[in-house]
Design a protein around this motif. Structure first.
Motif, PDB file in Angstrom:
ATOM      1  N   GLU A   1      62.953 -11.748  34.604  1.00 18.16           N
ATOM      2  CA  GLU A   1      61.627 -12.378  34.645  1.00 18.16           C
ATOM      3  C   GLU A   1      61.114 -12.646  33.233  1.00 18.16           C
ATOM      4  OE1 GLU A   1      58.782 -10.185  36.916  1.00 18.16           O
ATOM      5  OE2 GLU A   1      60.236  -9.725  38.467  1.00 18.16           O
TER       6      GLU A   1
ATOM      7  N   SER B   1      56.059 -11.149  31.138  1.00 20.71           N
ATOM      8  CA  SER B   1      55.374 -12.265  31.777  1.00 20.71           C
ATOM      9  C   SER B   1      54.127 -12.704  31.023  1.00 20.71           C
ATOM     10  CB  SER B   1      54.972 -11.873  33.204  1.00 20.71           C
ATOM     11  OG  SER B   1      56.103 -11.453  33.926  1.00 20.71           O
TER      12      SER B   1
ATOM     13  N   ARG C   1      58.241   0.500  33.779  1.00 19.68           N
ATOM     14  CA  ARG C   1      58.774  -0.732  34.352  1.00 19.68           C
ATOM     15  C   ARG C   1      57.689  -1.774  34.570  1.00 19.68           C
ATOM     16  NH1 ARG C   1      60.941  -0.909  40.278  1.00 19.68           N
ATOM     17  NH2 ARG C   1      58.741  -1.133  40.496  1.00 19.68           N
TER      18      ARG C   1
ATOM     19  N   LYS D   1      66.975  -6.714  38.338  1.00 13.00           N
ATOM     20  CA  LYS D   1      66.525  -8.100  38.515  1.00 13.00           C
ATOM     21  C   LYS D   1      65.279  -8.425  37.710  1.00 13.00           C
ATOM     22  CE  LYS D   1      68.343  -9.584  42.897  1.00 13.00           C
ATOM     23  NZ  LYS D   1      68.029 -10.122  44.207  1.00 13.00           N
ATOM     24  N   TRP D   2      64.380  -7.446  37.584  1.00 15.12           N
ATOM     25  CA  TRP D   2      63.121  -7.737  36.895  1.00 15.12           C
ATOM     26  C   TRP D   2      63.355  -8.099  35.431  1.00 15.12           C
ATOM     27  CZ3 TRP D   2      62.215  -4.624  32.793  1.00 15.12           C
ATOM     28  CH2 TRP D   2      62.769  -3.350  32.800  1.00 15.12           C
TER      29      TRP D   2
ATOM     30  N   ILE E   1      57.497  -5.449  32.727  1.00 15.03           N
ATOM     31  CA  ILE E   1      57.389  -6.719  33.449  1.00 15.03           C
ATOM     32  C   ILE E   1      56.153  -7.485  32.982  1.00 15.03           C
ATOM     33  CG2 ILE E   1      56.968  -7.722  35.729  1.00 15.03           C
ATOM     34  CD1 ILE E   1      58.740  -5.468  36.872  1.00 15.03           C
TER      35      ILE E   1
END
Length: 117
Positions: free
Chosen positions: A9, A86, A78, A5-6, A82
């Motif tokens: 992002e 972002s 990880r 899912k990440w 992320i």
């Protein structure tokens, strides 16, 4: 295999940053493998070091640290991925000071064992 899912992002990062993050991950894995190899070598080839219990504990400890470092390498990779997606700063990690402390402690114990034996 589904993407985690990440990965949904933020924006898709520049591939150079992704590849640099992967190289860092692989460096941590190499470090974990070196610690594991050191533990195995210490246990198998340092037969003249006494007390043997300390050598066994030190060897086992190196193996455990290698396993923990492998997990930390993935979680760090990880978290960095992320943050890159972002546009945030990379998170701080206690892995470096912890690994330095483990190396210092291992070296100190080995020096004492070599001086006593």
């Amino acid at each position: 295999m589904r993407d985690p899912k990440w990965r949904d992002e933020g924006d898709e990062p520049d591939y150079r940053f992704t590849l640099a993050n992967e190289r860092t991950f692989l460096a941590w894995i190499r470090t974990a493998l070196a610690l594991l190899a050191g533990g195995v070598l210490l246990h198998q080839f340092a037969t003249e070091l006494d007390p043997r219990l300390v050598v066994t504990v030190l060897s086992t400890g190196l193996g455990v640290v290698a396993a923990v470092l492998s997990v930390m390498a993935y979680t760090r990779w990880r978290a960095n991925e992320i943050a890159i997606r972002s546009g945030r700063p990379l998170p701080f990690s206690w892995v470096l000071p912890g690994l330095a402390a483990v190396c210092l402690l291992t070296s100190a114990v080995l020096v004492v064992l070599l001086l006593v034996t």
